[in-house]
Design an enzyme around this catalytic site. Structure first.
Site, mmCIF file in Angstrom:
data_model
loop_
_atom_site.group_PDB
_atom_site.id
_atom_site.type_symbol
_atom_site.label_atom_id
_atom_site.label_comp_id
_atom_site.label_asym_id
_atom_site.label_seq_id
_atom_site.Cartn_x
_atom_site.Cartn_y
_atom_site.Cartn_z
ATOM 1 N N ALA A 48 6.287 11.049 -1.053
ATOM 2 C CA ALA A 48 4.896 11.055 -1.496
ATOM 3 C C ALA A 48 4.259 9.733 -1.091
ATOM 4 O O ALA A 48 4.949 8.774 -0.739
ATOM 5 C CB ALA A 48 4.803 11.253 -3.007
ATOM 6 N N LYS A 49 2.956 9.672 -1.142
ATOM 7 C CA LYS A 49 2.237 8.432 -0.857
ATOM 8 C C LYS A 49 0.816 8.572 -1.383
ATOM 9 O O LYS A 49 0.328 9.680 -1.613
ATOM 10 C CB LYS A 49 2.202 8.158 0.643
ATOM 11 C CG LYS A 49 2.158 6.682 0.991
ATOM 12 C CD LYS A 49 3.524 6.048 0.849
ATOM 13 C CE LYS A 49 3.551 4.651 1.456
ATOM 14 N NZ LYS A 49 4.900 4.070 1.487
ATOM 15 N N GLY A 50 0.150 7.448 -1.533
ATOM 16 C CA GLY A 50 -1.235 7.509 -2.000
ATOM 17 C C GLY A 50 -1.811 6.132 -2.167
ATOM 18 O O GLY A 50 -1.301 5.140 -1.640
#
Length: 430
Positions: A114-116
């Site tokens: 995931a990333k953000g």
């Protein structure tokens, strides 16, 4: 609202997302990846975009946009950093989330990717404003993160303090008897808030280790080798710190403010102290020669460490690179066209999903300690980290040799095959 990317193939714009998809497609073609599994892996599972208001110090309200993209969780909870930067958008988050999936799979961790982050320039905001922005973003994410669901960590322009704010905000939404079970909702925390010894240097130490392993595999001594670093933040500093201890010379540095060169070598520790007193900037360091940013990658050196943002090495500057080795401390710093040029020149590239995996491995160790109520000492953390990194490095080298491919393709093959095995064994619901 959580949405899925449409599976209809569209022409992708040039950028990190295009790069990661081309890297994935190349490796998938070589191993003849199952078509159905390929369809799953080429899209993200979930994408969250939130717009939220925050009151500034002057009393005015500003609206911010935050992102969290969850690519795949076949191997375990989503894992990946949160960055605060003007370049954060949905495509960047998608690309970075995909790289995290390959990174955790390659490292053999029980995580997905995931990333953000938030689209902003943090230097424009006071510490109190950044705290309110972080807490409001955490509240907006709600139950889309969690210690067994999605575990954020520091990334560009975020740090242990950021993680402490996220932790406190998240735990404040839980009942008292649940709070003790949620301390591992984030990693990269301050030691006093449940962080791990060695997590601060894990990414940079991992970059150094892969360079060391490469040198050993090629019968090369690091003593007196010249290296340059783009980005003198947490990753760039620690990689330089450990390389200097091996006798290597830091001769060039570039950060967001400018570039400097010092033919006989720059003291890593002196430069760090200078940046602390100079608002984080390397510009003006005594004795160093100022350099035009466009000339940085053309510096005469043996090792080049891009440790800043993505798409920094392109077909425009790849031909001028004189280094024999590029160690990717950043995520996606080399685009596909540039890599083709470099490989033809005989330049070795330690790919990001291997080179900077020390960070997520260190995060895994912190997560384990929190879950199990343990506290590991620094030497134990670094020993375990080196063992894990070496296992991955040797697998990549072996696959590169047996498949007759470059290191990035080998790393992708290992990561994708592990995911393919998981889907074959578990099946696809329903």
């Amino acid at each position: 609202m959580t949405t899925k990317i449409a599976t209809v193939k569209k022409k992708r714009k040039q950028g990190m997302l295009d790069n990661v998809m081309r890297q994935f497609d190349h490796a998938a073609d070589i191993i003849h990846l199952n078509d159905n599994i390929r369809k799953i892996l080429e899209v993200t599972n979930n994408e969250l975009v939130v717009h939220f208001p925050v009151r500034m110090d002057n009393g005015e309200v500003e609206i911010f946009t935050g992102y969290r993209v969850q690519h795949n969780n076949a191997l375990g909870p989503y894992k990946g950093g949160l960055r605060y930067h003007p370049t954060v958008d949905i495509d960047a988050a998608r690309a970075l989330a995909m790289w995290m999936t390959w990174k955790t799979s390659l490292a053999g961790l029980p995580y997905g990717g995931a990333k953000g982050g938030i689209q902003l320039n943090p230097i424009k905001y006071s510490p109190s404003e950044l705290e309110r922005i972080t807490r409001r973003f955490t509240y907006a994410l709600g139950d889309n993160i969690g210690p067994e669901l999605d575990i954020p960590a520091p990334d560009v322009n975020t740090n242990p303090q950021t993680m402490a704010w996220i932790l406190d905000t998240y735990m404040s939404t839980k009942s008292p008897n649940e709070r003790s079970k949620n301390s591992h909702v984030v990693t990269g925390k301050p030691i006093g808030a449940g962080g791990s010894q060695g997590r601060d240097r894990a990414t940079g130490y991992g970059v150094f280790l892969t360079i060391k392993f490469w040198a050993e595999a090629n019968g090369v001594s690091l003593k007196d080798k010249k290296f340059i670093v783009q980005g003198f933040g947490n990753v760039g500093y620690w990689a330089a710190h450990f390389l200097e201890k091996e006798g290597a010379l830091l001769t060039g540095v570039q950060d967001a403010y400018g570039s400097i060169y010092f033919e006989t070598g720059i003291s890593v520790e002196n430069l760090l102290e200078y940046t602390k007193a100079n608002k984080g900037s390397i510009v003006g360091y005594a004795g160093a020669t100022p350099l035009d940013n466009s000339d940085f990658y053309a510096l005469d050196c043996d090792i080049c460490i891009p440790a800043a943002l993505g798409n920094q090495i392109t077909k425009k500057n790849a031909g001028s690179i004189k280094a024999n080795l590029i160690a990717e401390g950043a995520n996606g710093p080399t685009d596909v066209e540039a890599e083709e040029i470099l490989l033809k020149k005989g330049v070795d590239i330690i790919p990001d999903i291997l080179c900077n995996a020390g960070g997520v491995i260190g995060s895994y160790f912190e997560w384990l300690q929190n879950r199990n109520g343990e506290i590991w000492q620094l030497d134990e953390v670094l020993t375990k980290l080196e063992k894990k990194m070496k296992e991955s490095f040797l697998k990549v080298m072996e696959t590169a040799t047996t498949r007759n491919v470059d290191m990035r393709t080998a790393a992708f093959i290992i990561a994708i095959e592990r995911l393919e095995d998981t889907y074959v064994q578990r099946g696809i619901f329903p």
